[in-house]
Write a protein that holds these residues in place. Structure first.
Motif, PDB file in Angstrom:
ATOM      1  N   UNK A  41       3.074   4.564 -50.463  1.00  0.00           N
ATOM      2  CA  UNK A  41       4.257   4.750 -51.358  1.00  0.00           C
ATOM      3  C   UNK A  41       3.966   3.488 -52.252  1.00  0.00           C
ATOM      4  N   UNK A  42       3.807   2.418 -51.645  1.00  0.00           N
ATOM      5  CA  UNK A  42       3.755   1.150 -52.438  1.00  0.00           C
ATOM      6  C   UNK A  42       2.363   1.051 -53.409  1.00  0.00           C
ATOM      7  N   UNK A  43       1.612   1.815 -53.029  1.00  0.00           N
ATOM      8  CA  UNK A  43       0.226   2.053 -53.897  1.00  0.00           C
ATOM      9  C   UNK A  43       0.794   2.717 -55.253  1.00  0.00           C
ATOM     10  N   UNK A  44       1.369   3.961 -54.783  1.00  0.00           N
ATOM     11  CA  UNK A  44       1.953   4.560 -55.807  1.00  0.00           C
ATOM     12  C   UNK A  44       2.785   4.029 -56.952  1.00  0.00           C
ATOM     13  N   UNK A  45       3.829   3.021 -56.435  1.00  0.00           N
ATOM     14  CA  UNK A  45       4.771   2.565 -57.213  1.00  0.00           C
ATOM     15  C   UNK A  45       3.849   1.548 -58.399  1.00  0.00           C
ATOM     16  N   UNK A  46       3.072   0.670 -57.532  1.00  0.00           N
ATOM     17  CA  UNK A  46       2.108  -0.120 -58.311  1.00  0.00           C
ATOM     18  C   UNK A  46       1.275   0.728 -59.295  1.00  0.00           C
ATOM     19  N   UNK A  47       0.874   1.785 -59.069  1.00  0.00           N
ATOM     20  CA  UNK A  47      -0.038   2.491 -59.960  1.00  0.00           C
ATOM     21  C   UNK A  47       1.011   3.175 -61.175  1.00  0.00           C
ATOM     22  N   UNK A  48       2.124   3.197 -60.859  1.00  0.00           N
ATOM     23  CA  UNK A  48       3.143   3.702 -61.968  1.00  0.00           C
ATOM     24  C   UNK A  48       3.535   2.530 -62.838  1.00  0.00           C
ATOM     25  N   UNK A  49       3.416   1.389 -62.281  1.00  0.00           N
ATOM     26  CA  UNK A  49       3.762   0.097 -63.034  1.00  0.00           C
ATOM     27  C   UNK A  49       5.089  -0.484 -62.740  1.00  0.00           C
ATOM     28  N   UNK A  50       5.249  -0.291 -61.547  1.00  0.00           N
ATOM     29  CA  UNK A  50       6.714  -1.045 -60.960  1.00  0.00           C
ATOM     30  C   UNK A  50       6.074  -2.240 -60.513  1.00  0.00           C
ATOM     31  N   UNK A  51       6.727  -3.356 -60.769  1.00  0.00           N
ATOM     32  CA  UNK A  51       6.327  -4.757 -60.205  1.00  0.00           C
ATOM     33  C   UNK A  51       7.199  -5.376 -59.346  1.00  0.00           C
ATOM     34  N   UNK A  52       8.132  -5.076 -59.335  1.00  0.00           N
ATOM     35  CA  UNK A  52       9.407  -5.728 -58.602  1.00  0.00           C
ATOM     36  C   UNK A  52       9.537  -4.749 -57.173  1.00  0.00           C
ATOM     37  N   UNK A  53       8.756  -5.010 -56.332  1.00  0.00           N
ATOM     38  CA  UNK A  53       8.808  -4.249 -55.080  1.00  0.00           C
ATOM     39  C   UNK A  53       8.917  -5.188 -53.635  1.00  0.00           C
ATOM     40  N   UNK A  54      10.156  -5.071 -53.173  1.00  0.00           N
ATOM     41  CA  UNK A  54      10.243  -5.695 -51.786  1.00  0.00           C
ATOM     42  C   UNK A  54      10.279  -4.818 -50.335  1.00  0.00           C
ATOM     43  N   UNK A  59       9.131  -1.288 -42.688  1.00  0.00           N
ATOM     44  CA  UNK A  59       8.308  -0.184 -43.008  1.00  0.00           C
ATOM     45  C   UNK A  59       9.070   0.668 -44.284  1.00  0.00           C
ATOM     46  N   UNK A  60       9.804  -0.019 -44.835  1.00  0.00           N
ATOM     47  CA  UNK A  60      10.631   0.425 -46.089  1.00  0.00           C
ATOM     48  C   UNK A  60      10.392  -0.343 -47.287  1.00  0.00           C
ATOM     49  N   UNK A  61      10.682   0.129 -48.270  1.00  0.00           N
ATOM     50  CA  UNK A  61      10.386  -0.583 -49.776  1.00  0.00           C
ATOM     51  C   UNK A  61      11.665  -0.356 -50.520  1.00  0.00           C
ATOM     52  N   UNK A  62      12.075  -1.478 -51.279  1.00  0.00           N
ATOM     53  CA  UNK A  62      13.046  -1.556 -52.331  1.00  0.00           C
ATOM     54  C   UNK A  62      12.620  -2.184 -53.558  1.00  0.00           C
TER      55      UNK A  62
END
Length: 394
Positions: A41-54, A59-62
């Motif tokens: 899921x983090x890889x997908x968010x990064x590939x979309x261009x999301x830069x603020x991921x905590x 095992x969760x993401x915000x």
């Protein structure tokens, strides 16, 4: 904001997220074990261009998507864990992890939220404020991932903000969504009883204290909790689904174990009911010469949809999908750890139809043949983006 713009984007991008949903479906992980899921899921968010991921709750993401101007904040939540079920679907993307299956649609929830993220990123110039995307672990296993997320500093710092959650419903046809204001889903407590007696030969009952007989009386008598002790206006369910008396046709065992669940919509009655149940089962066992120990795993509270937010989202959904596609839901005795958020924030948890009788997609949640009409992803992702933007504009 024109809803047609979001619908067009959702239609264009949805096929990408069907692929995402199928990958997640094929690679399910159990509660508190979603390490590969989280990384994907983090890889997908990064590939979309999301830069603020905590990282939250291990095992969760915000993640955060900001509009071009500052403003309010809204949180959109998806759960990500799977269930200990052996899948029976004959599909190319069936679970590759034997005995583990996305039988509750959390793969669809995650894919929809990622599609929502892609739409929001494209529309950053059209809204003010921030959208928080929560990919939450361990919804299926008490104490649940929500309570762990709520202890994280990144979450606490958000303050009191609207929370929106979406859940698939196979008993609703694709194209429909459903809302209910107020108390929507039940609390859930797990019950573990150990009834002890004195076992021996079944032909000599006078020499024994029969825990099987005691257990039988307890199971029947405990229903008084609902039929005679509960306020009839407060829905309550007491069910026992597992009884183990490990004897034989001619052997009475020394003990019997019973497992069940108690569910209701009132926290005061919930506390009182469990106290009464404890007294009832222990005194009944003692009166029959045995003993009973009741252990209670206190689970999720009841889920309540804040009226103003829910009615706003219902109205916005009617504008997006048409009034005929937005249904009024009954109360549901199932439980959800989104309830923790709803106890502290203005929250709304709504249902997304994924069933299709013509395609024979109608198996229930938590069954080995659960599946969904994947055209619901386009609806789910687009609608969440629309609701987020409309909520920020209130």
């Amino acid at each position: 904001m024109d809803s047609q713009k979001i619908k067009s984007l959702a239609q264009t991008y949805a096929p990408e997220f069907v692929v995402v949903r199928r990958h997640l479906h094929q690679n399910p992980e159990l509660s508190f074990q979603e390490y590969n899921t989280c990384a994907y899921l983090k890889e997908q968010l990064v590939s979309l261009g999301v830069t603020d991921i905590e990282s939250v709750a291990t095992t969760g993401l915000l993640a955060t998507i900001n509009g071009d101007k500052p403003g309010k904040t809204v949180l959109l939540r998806s759960d990500i864990d799977a269930l200990p079920i052996l899948e029976e679907n004959k599909i190319d993307y069936a679970s590759g992890n034997p005995g583990v299956m996305h039988a509750c649609g959390h793969d669809a929830h995650s894919a929809s939220l990622l599609l929502c993220a892609k739409i929001l990123l494209e529309l950053k110039g059209d809204f003010s404020g921030s959208v928080k995307l929560l990919f939450q672990p361990a919804e299926e296993l008490s104490p649940g991932g929500a309570i762990k997320v709520m202890q994280e500093k990144a979450y606490v710092d958000l303050g009191r903000i609207p929370h929106i959650g979406q859940h698939v419903r196979p008993d609703m046809p694709v194209g429909k969504v459903g809302f209910r204001s107020g108390k929507f889903m039940a609390s859930m407590d797990e019950l573990f009883l150990t009834v002890k007696g004195k076992g021996g030969h079944a032909a000599m009952p006078e020499k024994l204290i029969d825990p099987v007989l005691i257990s039988s009386h307890i199971i029947v008598a405990a229903q008084q909790l609902v039929s005679r002790m509960a306020d009839p206006k407060v829905p309550s369910v007491l069910s026992f689904g597992k009884v183990i008396a490990n004897g034989a046709i001619n052997v009475i065992p020394d003990e019997v174990t019973i497992e069940g669940t108690f569910r209701t919509f009132d926290e005061t009655w919930r506390k009182s009911a469990l106290e009464r149940l404890t007294k009832l089962v222990t005194t009944m066992a003692e009166a029959m010469g045995g003993s009973c120990e009741l252990k209670i795993n206190h689970g999720y509270p009841h889920l309540k949809n804040e009226a103003l937010l829910t009615e706003d989202l219902r109205s916005h959904s009617q504008a997006y999908l048409g009034e005929e596609n937005v249904e009024e839901l009954d109360q549901w005795m199932a439980a959800e750890d989104f309830a923790y958020y709803s106890q502290q924030h203005p929250a709304c948890f709504y249902m997304l139809g994924v069933g299709n009788v013509e395609k024979n997609i109608q198996s229930g949640l938590h069954t080995p043949t659960f599946n969904m009409d994947e055209s619901a992803l386009e609806i789910g992702g687009g609608l969440m983006a629309w609701l987020a933007i409309k909520t920020l504009s209130l």
